[in-house]
Design a protein around this motif. Structure first.
Motif, PDB file in Angstrom:
ATOM      1  N   SER A   1       0.815  -1.226   0.000  1.00 43.15           N
ATOM      2  CA  SER A   1       0.000   0.000   0.000  1.00 43.15           C
ATOM      3  C   SER A   1       0.847   1.274   0.000  1.00 43.15           C
ATOM      4  CB  SER A   1      -0.957   0.010   1.194  1.00 43.15           C
ATOM      5  OG  SER A   1      -0.226   0.004   2.404  1.00 43.15           O
ATOM      6  N   SER A   2       2.078   1.200   0.562  1.00 45.28           N
ATOM      7  CA  SER A   2       2.909   2.418   0.591  1.00 45.28           C
ATOM      8  C   SER A   2       3.301   2.830  -0.832  1.00 45.28           C
ATOM      9  CB  SER A   2       4.144   2.210   1.461  1.00 45.28           C
ATOM     10  OG  SER A   2       4.840   1.055   1.047  1.00 45.28           O
ATOM     11  N   LYS A   3       3.414   1.843  -1.720  1.00 49.94           N
ATOM     12  CA  LYS A   3       3.740   2.130  -3.130  1.00 49.94           C
ATOM     13  C   LYS A   3       2.616   2.949  -3.784  1.00 49.94           C
ATOM     14  CE  LYS A   3       3.888  -0.767  -7.069  1.00 49.94           C
ATOM     15  NZ  LYS A   3       3.997  -2.139  -7.561  1.00 49.94           N
ATOM     16  N   PHE A   4       1.383   2.722  -3.286  1.00 49.45           N
ATOM     17  CA  PHE A   4       0.216   3.437  -3.849  1.00 49.45           C
ATOM     18  C   PHE A   4      -0.201   4.623  -2.971  1.00 49.45           C
ATOM     19  CE2 PHE A   4       0.066  -0.883  -5.543  1.00 49.45           C
ATOM     20  CZ  PHE A   4      -0.145  -0.638  -6.898  1.00 49.45           C
ATOM     21  N   HIS A   5       0.604   4.920  -1.935  1.00 49.59           N
ATOM     22  CA  HIS A   5       0.362   6.074  -1.045  1.00 49.59           C
ATOM     23  C   HIS A   5      -1.027   6.046  -0.397  1.00 49.59           C
ATOM     24  CE1 HIS A   5       4.005   7.459  -2.962  1.00 49.59           C
ATOM     25  NE2 HIS A   5       3.418   7.372  -4.130  1.00 49.59           N
ATOM     26  N   CYS A   6      -1.458   4.843   0.035  1.00 50.76           N
ATOM     27  CA  CYS A   6      -2.814   4.772   0.633  1.00 50.76           C
ATOM     28  C   CYS A   6      -2.849   3.784   1.801  1.00 50.76           C
ATOM     29  CB  CYS A   6      -3.830   4.361  -0.430  1.00 50.76           C
ATOM     30  SG  CYS A   6      -3.473   2.756  -1.184  1.00 50.76           S
TER      31      CYS A   6
ATOM     32  N   MET B   1       7.873  -2.057  11.172  1.00 55.69           N
ATOM     33  CA  MET B   1       8.606  -2.371   9.927  1.00 55.69           C
ATOM     34  C   MET B   1       9.110  -1.107   9.238  1.00 55.69           C
ATOM     35  SD  MET B   1       6.236  -5.245   8.200  1.00 55.69           S
ATOM     36  CE  MET B   1       5.883  -6.799   8.986  1.00 55.69           C
ATOM     37  N   SER B   2       8.908   0.036   9.895  1.00 60.23           N
ATOM     38  CA  SER B   2       9.322   1.339   9.336  1.00 60.23           C
ATOM     39  C   SER B   2       8.643   1.640   7.995  1.00 60.23           C
ATOM     40  CB  SER B   2      10.845   1.395   9.147  1.00 60.23           C
ATOM     41  OG  SER B   2      11.482   1.051  10.343  1.00 60.23           O
ATOM     42  N   MET B   3       7.397   1.226   7.867  1.00 57.96           N
ATOM     43  CA  MET B   3       6.653   1.520   6.634  1.00 57.96           C
ATOM     44  C   MET B   3       6.149   2.958   6.658  1.00 57.96           C
ATOM     45  SD  MET B   3       4.104  -1.614   5.652  1.00 57.96           S
ATOM     46  CE  MET B   3       3.041  -0.623   4.607  1.00 57.96           C
ATOM     47  N   PRO B   4       6.264   3.698   5.555  1.00 58.51           N
ATOM     48  CA  PRO B   4       5.654   5.036   5.523  1.00 58.51           C
ATOM     49  C   PRO B   4       4.137   4.896   5.497  1.00 58.51           C
ATOM     50  CG  PRO B   4       6.593   4.468   3.383  1.00 58.51           C
ATOM     51  CD  PRO B   4       6.949   3.358   4.305  1.00 58.51           C
ATOM     52  N   ILE B   5       3.436   5.643   6.352  1.00 59.17           N
ATOM     53  CA  ILE B   5       1.970   5.501   6.420  1.00 59.17           C
ATOM     54  C   ILE B   5       1.329   6.785   5.911  1.00 59.17           C
ATOM     55  CG2 ILE B   5       0.019   5.067   7.955  1.00 59.17           C
ATOM     56  CD1 ILE B   5       1.825   3.278   9.592  1.00 59.17           C
ATOM     57  N   GLU B   6       0.853   6.701   4.662  1.00 60.88           N
ATOM     58  CA  GLU B   6       0.265   7.880   4.024  1.00 60.88           C
ATOM     59  C   GLU B   6      -1.222   7.667   3.779  1.00 60.88           C
ATOM     60  OE1 GLU B   6       2.836   9.616   0.733  1.00 60.88           O
ATOM     61  OE2 GLU B   6       3.636   7.574   0.881  1.00 60.88           O
ATOM     62  N   SER B   7      -1.913   8.792   3.528  1.00 56.28           N
ATOM     63  CA  SER B   7      -3.338   8.726   3.185  1.00 56.28           C
ATOM     64  C   SER B   7      -3.536   9.271   1.778  1.00 56.28           C
ATOM     65  CB  SER B   7      -4.146   9.567   4.178  1.00 56.28           C
ATOM     66  OG  SER B   7      -5.450   9.743   3.686  1.00 56.28           O
ATOM     67  N   SER B   8      -4.449   8.637   1.033  1.00 52.21           N
ATOM     68  CA  SER B   8      -4.719   9.125  -0.332  1.00 52.21           C
ATOM     69  C   SER B   8      -5.851  10.150  -0.332  1.00 52.21           C
ATOM     70  CB  SER B   8      -5.077   7.956  -1.237  1.00 52.21           C
ATOM     71  OG  SER B   8      -6.335   7.462  -0.862  1.00 52.21           O
TER      72      SER B   8
END
Length: 679
Positions: free
Chosen positions: A485-490, A578-585
């Protein structure tokens, strides 16, 4: 345990006609509801109490044992306490596994009450996304899936001194895998000279030779039960409509039996149960004077916990309790007051076909073992009566035992767990009942397509992505969807959607208020499908401060919605570790749907020129389920969460996607599919 008392001579009855049993009247003399007995006295009154000293003596000597005790003998609640009282296993935790969360929670509550301690102290429980234990916990009830997850972090199960695998006859996939994991932990602890691990298998059915052999000829201990005599009635003719037959039977009993005798009816799923509950309540309102009042209660896994607990309470004076349940009430939980059982002979179970790749939830006949389990519910406290809504001939044709779930389900999650447990060769793992090679190979292929595994020198190993996927307590397709999901910024939105799909439905659909429900939901509906609609509902719930009143007005199950918040928070924590960036679309939904397509490309279906849908993978004919918000639409391409087979094959929980996204997700996979189609 005398077989005679448990398998009474068959008598016949015909739904809709007066009872032909000459003893019927005598069996129904009015009687007041019994006064509650003090807990200590109840414990001493259980059949197992007579065998307490002998049992403790035997269990002290044995490293493995199989215990058979009829439903109601007290084995589940008492054996952990006997071990604790005799200081057996006090060096660690006495763990008791249950196939269902409802059972784990209610048993822990019961045992903590018997021990007069606060739940979560000496006695606690652990189920998915909920842990009520502390440093003090010595008796721990947990679902088999939770113990399996603990074993991933600690394959030797060092925290446990005793593991009790209860309801082993249910043969859930997690219990079957646990057999192998616990057996290995027990052997390795012995080899390393560590504290021994005592393993106790508990079952309510006689067919336990398999368990005994598996644990190197472990002794089988039989508990003499006090199962009260139960009369069994069969129908004279096969029933074409088991729901109608059940309804007729319930009211036949209701009009003749004293109000203190409660009824338990077995149906297959939530929709059937809700419809039957409403019908019973409507009919009960119009019965003649002199008939007792009827308190009808549904019972199924996705029912809010507070409503599940209602079934354990006594009905008011002059009211009869009628519980309409799935097979959740078959084992583990005792509902007081049940005198009559109405068994439709049907159950909803998963069937997986590795050739077609379809996992289908279908209504099917129960096994003989299940039929006797259901019958036993009528004789927990007193003599009882079971009405089987099928003929004696039909009963004789039933399979003896239920096919273990591991031989009829998609094994992708199991294989992933075994790889994390560093099982050297999945294909030769020591299963109690081995699944087919086809099923194991199919699971490996799915994990390969998801990028979770790879072959190195003929050895199957987890990829870095696979290791991350295993960290989530989810199906592999959902873990993968979160991780990409981080690849799709959502990621924020995907976490919400996966949490919503991981708990029981947040939508409450009372059949009596269909128009009101539709009007309330209209403002949330997205033309892009169920996932986006659920996302809209969640956002509104959160923006309005998690308001219970708002949930009531919009027919949303507030407890399940609160559960979504908890699940989501736990999944988010795993992402942060896991140090994943957590963004919202934010308002962009295209990339959310793109992400879902990339994670769930194996669950796709396309619209055909004739207006039907077929699955992309196997060209299986499927339809949109009436509960979907896309029921009246015809999108060209969709992904679905699961298939449900009733009168036809339905897709549940749909999302509109673009066919190109699927191809992008797994180009090799779809090229192979196209080649096969052309050939």
């Amino acid at each position: 345990m005398s077989q005679d008392s448990y398998h009474p001579p068959a008598k016949k009855f015909k739904p809709g006609s007066p009872h032909s049993n000459p003893n019927w009247r005598g069996a129904m003399q009015p009687g007041p509801r019994k006064q509650p007995v003090p807990i200590d006295q109840q414990r001493r009154g259980l059949p197992i109490y007579q065998a307490r000293a002998q049992l403790i003596g035997q269990l002290r000597q044995l490293e493995s044992a199989v215990i058979i005790g009829e439903t109601g003998s007290g084995k589940t609640t008492q054996i952990p306490q006997y071990l604790y009282e005799a200081s057996i296993g006090r060096q660690g935790i006495i763990g008791v596994t249950q196939p269902r969360r409802v059972a784990a929670i209610s048993l822990a509550a019961r045992v903590s009450e018997e021990r007069k301690t606060e739940l979560g102290k000496l006695v606690g429980y652990s189920v998915r996304f909920e842990d009520v234990t502390s440093e003090e916990t010595k008796i721990k009830f947990l679902t088999d899936g939770m113990l399996l997850r603990e074993a991933i972090g600690d394959p030797l199960m060092r925290r446990y001194s005793v593991v009790i695998l209860d309801e082993a006859h249910e043969r859930t996939v997690h219990t079957d895998v646990l057999f192998g994991v616990v057996k290995t932990a027990q052997r390795k602890r012995k080899e390393l000279g560590k504290l021994p691990l005592k393993v106790i298998i508990m079952s309510a059915t006689m067919d336990v030779d398999l368990f005994s052999q598996y644990f190197n000829g472990a002794p089988v201990l039989y508990l003499e039960g006090r199962q009260h005599p139960i009369q069994v009635f069969y129908t004279k003719q096969p029933q074409s409509d088991y729901l109608q037959a059940a309804l007729v039977t319930v009211f036949q009993i209701h009009q003749e039996a004293p109000s203190s005798h409660d009824i338990l009816v077995f149906l297959t799923g939530q929709e059937e149960i809700e419809a039957m509950t409403k019908t019973c309540r409507d009919i009960a309102k119009h019965l003649p004077d002199g008939c007792p009042q009827m308190t009808v209660m549904p019972l199924y896994a996705s029912l809010p916990h507070s409503q599940q607990l209602r079934v354990f309470q006594n009905a008011p004076k002059d009211h009869r309790k009628v519980i309409i349940s799935t097979n959740i009430a078959e084992t583990s939980i005792t509902i007081t007051g049940i005198k009559y059982v109405v068994d439709t002979g049907m159950v909803k179970a998963k069937k997986y076909n590795p050739e077609s790749g379809l996992e289908i939830l279908a209504v099917q006949r129960i096994s003989k073992a299940q039929a006797w389990q259901r019958t036993g519910r009528a004789g927990r406290e007193d003599s009882g009566i079971c009405y089987r809504l099928y003929t004696e001939d039909e009963f004789e044709k039933l399979e003896k035992m239920t096919v273990p779930e591991i031989q009829r389900c998609n094994l992708a999650s199991v294989v992933l767990q075994l790889l994390v447990l560093r099982v050297p060769n999945i294909l030769t793992f020591d299963f109690v009942s081995k699944p087919s090679q086809d099923s194991l190979q199919s699971a490996i292929e799915q994990l390969d397509l998801l990028g979770a595994v790879e072959k190195k020198e003929d050895q199957l190993i987890l990829t870095p992505l696979g290791k991350k996927m295993a960290a989530f307590p989810l199906e592999p397709k959902f873990s993968k969807t979160i991780l990409i999901s981080s690849k799709f910024h959502c990621t924020e939105e995907i976490l919400t959607i996966v949490a919503l799909l991981s708990v029981d439905s947040v939508l409450h659909n009372p059949p009596a208020k269909r128009d009101e429900v539709q009007a309330a939901r209209r403002k949330f509906i997205s033309s892009e499908g169920d996932h986006m609609t659920l996302l809209n509902i969640y956002r509104a719930f959160k923006n309005l401060g998690k308001n219970k009143e708002w949930c009531r007005e919009n027919f949303i199950n507030s407890r399940n919605m609160m559960m979504v918040l908890e699940v989501r928070a736990q999944l988010r924590d795993i992402c942060i570790k896991m140090s994943m960036p957590i963004e919202s679309s934010r308002t962009d939904t295209r990339n959310i749907r793109q992400c879902l397509a990339h994670g769930m490309f194996m669950n796709a279906a396309e619209l055909q020129p004739d207006g039907t849908y077929t699955t992309v993978e196997t060209h299986q004919l499927v339809s949109i389920h009436p509960s979907s918000f896309l029921f009246h639409c015809k999108p060209a391409c969709v992904i679905y969460n699961e298939l449900l087979h009733t009168s036809k094959c339905y897709m549940r929980d749909l999302c509109v996607v673009d066919a190109d996204w699927l191809f992008e997700a797994a180009p090799e996979y779809f090229r192979r599919k196209l080649k096969r189609t052309k050939n």
